[in-house]
Scaffold this active site. Structure first.
Site, PDB file in Angstrom:
ATOM      1  N   ARG A 104       0.887  -1.174   0.000  1.00 38.23           N
ATOM      2  CA  ARG A 104       0.000   0.000   0.000  1.00 38.23           C
ATOM      3  C   ARG A 104       0.917   1.214   0.000  1.00 38.23           C
ATOM      4  NH1 ARG A 104      -5.480   0.993   1.672  1.00 38.23           N
ATOM      5  NH2 ARG A 104      -5.746   3.028   2.703  1.00 38.23           N
ATOM      6  N   HIS A 131      -7.014   1.186  -6.981  1.00 38.90           N
ATOM      7  CA  HIS A 131      -7.367   0.480  -5.740  1.00 38.90           C
ATOM      8  C   HIS A 131      -8.103  -0.815  -6.125  1.00 38.90           C
ATOM      9  CE1 HIS A 131      -7.904  -0.264  -1.641  1.00 38.90           C
ATOM     10  NE2 HIS A 131      -8.631   0.770  -1.253  1.00 38.90           N
ATOM     11  N   GLN A 134     -10.188  -3.104  -3.534  1.00 39.46           N
ATOM     12  CA  GLN A 134     -11.460  -2.524  -3.125  1.00 39.46           C
ATOM     13  C   GLN A 134     -12.522  -2.750  -4.187  1.00 39.46           C
ATOM     14  OE1 GLN A 134     -12.368  -0.804  -0.066  1.00 39.46           O
ATOM     15  NE2 GLN A 134     -14.308  -1.392  -1.028  1.00 39.46           N
ATOM     16  N   ASP A 220     -16.613   8.426  -2.826  1.00 48.23           N
ATOM     17  CA  ASP A 220     -15.444   8.322  -1.960  1.00 48.23           C
ATOM     18  C   ASP A 220     -15.230   9.691  -1.320  1.00 48.23           C
ATOM     19  OD1 ASP A 220     -13.173   7.377  -0.710  1.00 48.23           O
ATOM     20  OD2 ASP A 220     -11.948   7.240  -2.524  1.00 48.23           O
ATOM     21  N   CYS A 260     -16.229   3.090  -0.119  1.00 43.64           N
ATOM     22  CA  CYS A 260     -15.110   2.246   0.295  1.00 43.64           C
ATOM     23  C   CYS A 260     -14.673   2.501   1.735  1.00 43.64           C
ATOM     24  CB  CYS A 260     -13.937   2.423  -0.660  1.00 43.64           C
ATOM     25  SG  CYS A 260     -13.273   4.103  -0.726  1.00 43.64           S
ATOM     26  N   ARG A 288     -14.031  -7.266   1.516  1.00 46.90           N
ATOM     27  CA  ARG A 288     -12.608  -7.090   1.226  1.00 46.90           C
ATOM     28  C   ARG A 288     -11.836  -8.329   1.665  1.00 46.90           C
ATOM     29  NH1 ARG A 288      -9.954  -2.128   1.109  1.00 46.90           N
ATOM     30  NH2 ARG A 288      -8.051  -3.373   1.042  1.00 46.90           N
TER      31      ARG A 288
END
Length: 305
Positions: A104, A131, A134, A220, A260, A288
């Protein structure tokens, strides 16, 4: 053989993604029945964090534990990366000691450089550009709740960020349509995301129009990690891009709301929406872990059965 990596969603074909979603369903069902399934016994996951995380760390660490393996958490400050060791050298060393790596980080180029020198599969846990884990969870949640994505419409309202770019890739690969509405100056570029099927995306100036007839409405935060200095400017630019009850009413009657997380109620989404009956954000968050278990199983062991 060179290892297979998951650095962006379009690294996988539609067939591979369909396989992953079916494995996710099977793995999740066993989890819900408290049935032990440990195909990765004695395997090790290294998790390298250059960006803060809640869901990514817990979902990968818990998921690897449930698969019978162990996870090692490495923050930048705990490694020689903080003292300038080249990412290529870190990759050469870590990949001789573990079976799979999740990173990450910031620029996509960092994870690409790591993967180019890794002996084991590398997973993108988030970069500035993409991402993919996700979106795996988001798409699986849609399938779980409403069936195949074929022909569906997903409305993206907000920043043209890494989530928006990965939704574009998902639409391109999986055959649904993405409606996108962002403020001027915050658009997402389909060409930069590598989208080949130009008819998979429609752009709307008005976010309400983007939501009309949508099967899913998603958003988001307005200010992603690394852009905090722009926060005041973004608060003003995005003021009309808060997903509210009017936008959800414009979507299909059974439309899902997704986010998310973490979420800022009253900014990118009304509390009545994220906490309302159409919201599936908690299923999305749990998923996830399940899609990442299927992903690690596939990258380490290949197809099962």
């Amino acid at each position: 053989m060179a290892p297979k990596h998951f650095l962006q969603l379009q690294d996988f074909s539609r067939d591979e993604l369909s396989y992953l979603f079916e494995r996710t369903r099977w793995i999740k069902e066993r989890f819900k029945r408290y049935e032990i399934y440990q195909p990765l016994r004695d395997r090790t996951l290294a998790m390298v964090f250059e960006k803060a995380s809640t869901r990514t760390r817990v979902s990968f660490e818990a998921g690897m534990n449930q698969l019978g393996g162990i996870a090692i958490n490495l923050n930048r400050g705990d490694t020689q990366l903080s003292r300038g060791e080249p990412i290529e050298d870190v990759a050469r060393v870590i990949s001789r000691m573990v079976d799979v790596v999740m990173i990450r980080t910031f620029e996509q180029s960092i994870i690409e450089r790591f993967a180019a020198h890794s002996r084991v599969p590398v997973i993108n846990g988030l970069t500035n550009e993409y991402h993919p884990c996700q979106i795996l969870a988001d798409v699986f949640t849609c399938i779980e709740q409403r069936g195949s994505m074929e022909g569906k419409v997903v409305a993206w309202v907000g920043d043209g960020n890494n989530m928006a770019a990965t939704w574009l890739q998902a639409a391109d690969v999986l055959g649904f349509t993405l409606h996108v509405s962002t403020p001027g100056g915050y658009e997402v570029d389909p060409a930069a995301a590598g989208v080949k099927r130009t008819d998979c995306v429609k752009v709307f100036r008005d976010p309400l129009d983007a939501c009309r007839g949508a099967d899913v409405v998603t958003t988001d935060v307005w200010t992603s990690m690394g852009y905090e200095s722009e926060n005041a400017e973004r608060m003003q630019a995005f003021a009309d891009w808060c997903v509210d009850r009017e936008m959800m009413a414009a979507a299909k009657a059974d439309a899902l709301f997704m986010h998310c997380l973490p979420a800022h109620r009253g900014e990118e989404v009304e509390a009545e929406v994220i906490d309302g009956p159409q919201s599936v954000v908690w299923d999305e968050a749990e998923n996830r872990m399940h899609v990442q278990k299927a992903l690690m199983e596939y990258l380490v062991l290949g197809r099962i059965g």
